[in-house]
Write a protein that holds these residues in place. Structure first.
Motif, PDB file in Angstrom:
ATOM      1  N   ILE A   5       0.861  -1.177   0.000  1.00  0.00           N
ATOM      2  CA  ILE A   5       0.000   0.000   0.000  1.00  0.00           C
ATOM      3  C   ILE A   5       0.898   1.227   0.000  1.00  0.00           C
ATOM      4  O   ILE A   5       1.417   1.639   1.041  1.00  0.00           O
ATOM      5  CB  ILE A   5      -0.942   0.021   1.212  1.00  0.00           C
ATOM      6  N   GLY A   6       1.122   1.791  -1.178  1.00  0.00           N
ATOM      7  CA  GLY A   6       1.984   2.959  -1.301  1.00  0.00           C
ATOM      8  C   GLY A   6       1.196   4.250  -1.250  1.00  0.00           C
ATOM      9  O   GLY A   6      -0.035   4.258  -1.264  1.00  0.00           O
ATOM     10  N   SER A   7       1.910   5.354  -1.201  1.00  0.00           N
ATOM     11  CA  SER A   7       1.244   6.653  -1.170  1.00  0.00           C
ATOM     12  C   SER A   7       0.515   6.948  -2.466  1.00  0.00           C
ATOM     13  O   SER A   7      -0.470   7.686  -2.477  1.00  0.00           O
ATOM     14  CB  SER A   7       2.270   7.763  -0.894  1.00  0.00           C
ATOM     15  N   SER A   8       0.978   6.352  -3.561  1.00  0.00           N
ATOM     16  CA  SER A   8       0.374   6.597  -4.865  1.00  0.00           C
ATOM     17  C   SER A   8      -0.447   5.416  -5.366  1.00  0.00           C
ATOM     18  O   SER A   8      -1.556   5.604  -5.871  1.00  0.00           O
ATOM     19  CB  SER A   8       1.472   6.933  -5.888  1.00  0.00           C
ATOM     20  N   ARG A   9       0.081   4.198  -5.244  1.00  0.00           N
ATOM     21  CA  ARG A   9      -0.572   3.017  -5.792  1.00  0.00           C
ATOM     22  C   ARG A   9      -0.655   1.908  -4.749  1.00  0.00           C
ATOM     23  O   ARG A   9       0.223   1.779  -3.899  1.00  0.00           O
ATOM     24  CB  ARG A   9       0.199   2.472  -7.005  1.00  0.00           C
ATOM     25  N   THR A  10      -1.706   1.113  -4.827  1.00  0.00           N
ATOM     26  CA  THR A  10      -1.828  -0.112  -4.042  1.00  0.00           C
ATOM     27  C   THR A  10      -1.689  -1.277  -4.994  1.00  0.00           C
ATOM     28  O   THR A  10      -2.386  -1.354  -6.009  1.00  0.00           O
ATOM     29  CB  THR A  10      -3.180  -0.167  -3.315  1.00  0.00           C
ATOM     30  N   ARG A  11      -0.791  -2.205  -4.650  1.00  0.00           N
ATOM     31  CA  ARG A  11      -0.501  -3.326  -5.544  1.00  0.00           C
ATOM     32  C   ARG A  11      -0.627  -4.640  -4.760  1.00  0.00           C
ATOM     33  O   ARG A  11      -0.212  -4.723  -3.606  1.00  0.00           O
ATOM     34  CB  ARG A  11       0.892  -3.193  -6.147  1.00  0.00           C
ATOM     35  N   VAL A  12      -1.192  -5.632  -5.432  1.00  0.00           N
ATOM     36  CA  VAL A  12      -1.366  -6.956  -4.837  1.00  0.00           C
ATOM     37  C   VAL A  12      -0.835  -7.993  -5.820  1.00  0.00           C
ATOM     38  O   VAL A  12      -1.155  -7.948  -7.018  1.00  0.00           O
ATOM     39  CB  VAL A  12      -2.842  -7.247  -4.509  1.00  0.00           C
ATOM     40  N   TRP A  13      -0.042  -8.930  -5.330  1.00  0.00           N
ATOM     41  CA  TRP A  13       0.588  -9.970  -6.140  1.00  0.00           C
ATOM     42  C   TRP A  13       0.259 -11.333  -5.555  1.00  0.00           C
ATOM     43  O   TRP A  13       0.175 -11.490  -4.329  1.00  0.00           O
ATOM     44  CB  TRP A  13       2.094  -9.748  -6.148  1.00  0.00           C
ATOM     45  N   ALA A  14       0.061 -12.326  -6.415  1.00  0.00           N
ATOM     46  CA  ALA A  14      -0.220 -13.686  -5.945  1.00  0.00           C
ATOM     47  C   ALA A  14       0.676 -14.679  -6.665  1.00  0.00           C
ATOM     48  O   ALA A  14       0.915 -14.538  -7.871  1.00  0.00           O
ATOM     49  CB  ALA A  14      -1.689 -14.039  -6.185  1.00  0.00           C
ATOM     50  N   PRO A  15       1.179 -15.705  -5.955  1.00  0.00           N
ATOM     51  CA  PRO A  15       2.014 -16.724  -6.601  1.00  0.00           C
ATOM     52  C   PRO A  15       1.258 -17.409  -7.737  1.00  0.00           C
ATOM     53  O   PRO A  15       0.103 -17.799  -7.587  1.00  0.00           O
ATOM     54  CB  PRO A  15       2.297 -17.715  -5.457  1.00  0.00           C
ATOM     55  N   GLY A  16       1.926 -17.524  -8.866  1.00  0.00           N
ATOM     56  CA  GLY A  16       1.323 -18.189 -10.010  1.00  0.00           C
ATOM     57  C   GLY A  16       0.363 -17.336 -10.796  1.00  0.00           C
ATOM     58  O   GLY A  16      -0.077 -17.726 -11.879  1.00  0.00           O
TER      59      GLY A  16
END
Length: 252
Positions: A22-33
């Motif tokens: 959760i960044g000041s500019s963007r929220t990013r979510v990553w999942a294995p595979g």
């Protein structure tokens, strides 16, 4: 108009873990595979601190429901935080993520995550400069752990339009590097400077920043692959290791 939720990508099947940045500019979510499932504008965040958890919880709940399904047994969320985030800030973020219902929440600082994604480059101590939207962080890693760090509440969003003067961020980053060097009694910073500084964050994409920083410090810079998402991708690699070896993860 496209909403944040329309930008979400659903995994092909159920996954057991999510990496969240959760960044000041963007929220990013990553999942294995599955890779990056979400890369959307952040809700209210100020200088790395979530000021209103509601929009983030709504977004992350939708991702978690899609990725985990109803059964949260054995699931893990790897949560990124600024290197010098205080205990209260980290605890608040963990509580927010814990409400999604994963079996476990593990925290990792942004510098170690970025270094994990960059991979080895000769071994030895490493300096990581993270040029973010509202924060500039400089971290000394030794044997993969944070030895010392500096943070300034200044970032790309404080600059005028691209192509204009970048002196404030460059001088701030360079001053923090030099302060680490002056206070170092082990020689680790000197070794890290010889190795080259790893630059992550959105600012690594701006040649006007990186070229000026390299010139001012007189050292080689190593730009992270896909620097804007290197933190969440590195956290994803650490998450994958945690899922393979559950007992090795350390809670903070």
């Amino acid at each position: 108009m496209t909403t944040a939720y329309e930008a979400l990508r659903k995994p092909a099947g159920r996954v057991r873990g999510l990496a969240v940045d959760i960044g000041s500019s963007r929220t990013r979510v990553w999942a294995p595979g599955a890779g990056v499932l979400a890369d959307v504008p952040s809700g209210p965040v100020r200088r790395g601190r979530v000021t209103d958890a509601t929009p983030h919880q709504r977004l992350l709940r939708e991702v978690a429901d899609s990725a985990f399904g109803d059964d949260r047994a054995g699931t893990v969320v790897m949560l990124c935080h600024p290197v010098l985030a205080g205990p209260e800030q980290r605890a608040a973020a963990r509580r927010m993520v814990a409400e999604l219902g994963p079996a476990r929440v593990v925290s990792v600082d942004s510098a170690r995550a970025a270094a994990a994604y960059a991979g080895p480059s000769g071994g030895g101590p490493l300096l990581v400069v993270d040029l973010g939207a509202e924060l500039t962080e400089v971290t000394l890693l030794v044997d993969g752990m944070v030895q010392d760090a500096r943070l300034a509440e200044l970032g790309l969003d404080d600059l005028p339009e691209p192509g204009s003067a970048t002196a404030a961020v460059v001088h701030t980053a360079a001053d923090m590097v030099m302060d680490l060097w002056r206070r170092d009694r082990t020689g680790a910073v000197r070794g890290a400077l010889r190795r080259g500084i790893l630059v992550a964050g959105g600012g690594a994409l701006r040649m006007d920043l990186t070229s000026r920083l390299a010139l001012q410090l007189g050292v080689r810079l190593r730009l992270a692959n896909d620097p804007a998402t290197s933190t969440v991708r590195g956290a994803g690699l650490l998450l994958s290791s945690t899922l393979r070896h559950p007992g090795a993860a350390r809670r903070d």
